[in-house]
Every structure is written in structure tokens, then in C-alpha cells.
Design a protein around this motif. Structure first.
Motif, PDB file in Angstrom:
ATOM      1  N   UNK A  66       0.787  -1.225   0.000  1.00 28.88           N
ATOM      2  CA  UNK A  66       0.000   0.000   0.000  1.00 28.88           C
ATOM      3  C   UNK A  66       0.823   1.280   0.000  1.00 28.88           C
ATOM      4  N   UNK A  67       2.092   1.163  -0.119  1.00 26.02           N
ATOM      5  CA  UNK A  67       2.918   2.368  -0.080  1.00 26.02           C
ATOM      6  C   UNK A  67       2.655   3.236  -1.316  1.00 26.02           C
ATOM      7  N   UNK A  68       2.745   4.515  -1.099  1.00 25.43           N
ATOM      8  CA  UNK A  68       2.492   5.454  -2.188  1.00 25.43           C
ATOM      9  C   UNK A  68       3.693   6.354  -2.445  1.00 25.43           C
ATOM     10  N   UNK A  69       4.753   6.146  -1.711  1.00 25.80           N
ATOM     11  CA  UNK A  69       5.947   6.958  -1.920  1.00 25.80           C
ATOM     12  C   UNK A  69       7.124   6.040  -2.187  1.00 25.80           C
ATOM     13  N   UNK A  70       7.923   6.381  -3.151  1.00 23.98           N
ATOM     14  CA  UNK A  70       8.953   5.466  -3.626  1.00 23.98           C
ATOM     15  C   UNK A  70      10.106   5.265  -2.652  1.00 23.98           C
TER      16      UNK A  70
END
Length: 79
Positions: A66-70
């Protein structure tokens, strides 16, 4: 304060710890953990994604899905 899991040895695999049974977390504690992680890492985790989270490893897998930042890289926890 007592150690939350006194039966663990220093070399035990912590990724397999269960939040409720091994760490003694109440459901409210788990919700607070989720809210903190969502805020800190700026991610969205649907409630349906949390239904299968029982261990520390499950939680990390859920975060990675669910991560949205690289720049969030949790691979170092489970090498």
C-alpha cells in the motif's frame, strides 16, 4: 513495565510475532499503530487489507503493498 514477550530469545525471528498473542496488543493499540504508520509514511491502507494482518511480517507486507511513496523501502527488515 514488564517485557511484552518475556518468552522470546534475542535470536528469535521477530517477524513472526503475532500482535495480540505474542505482543499483547489490544485492538485499540493495533488501530493506533495503523494510524501512526499511515500518517508517518503517507500511505492509505484499506480496512480490507488489514483483516489478514496478524504478525509483524504480515504488517510489513501490507505496508509494502500500500505504499504510495517510492523512498519507503522495508526490505531490510526481512533479508
Amino acid at each position: 513495565m514488564a517485557h511484552p514477550a518475556p518468552h522470546l530469545a534475542a535470536d528469535d525471528d521477530l517477524s513472526l510475532l503475532r500482535f495480540t498473542e505474542d505482543l499483547g496488543m489490544a485492538s485499540l493499540d493495533f488501530v493506533e499503530l495503523i494510524v501512526s504508520m499511515k500518517t508517518h509514511y503517507r500511505i492509505q491502507i484499506p480496512d480490507s487489507g488489514l483483516q489478514e494482518v496478524h504478525t509483524v511480517q504480515d504488517f510489513v507486507v501490507c505496508l509494502k503493498k500500500n505504499r504510495q511513496i517510492s523512498w519507503l523501502n522495508l526490505n531490510f527488515y526481512f533479508q
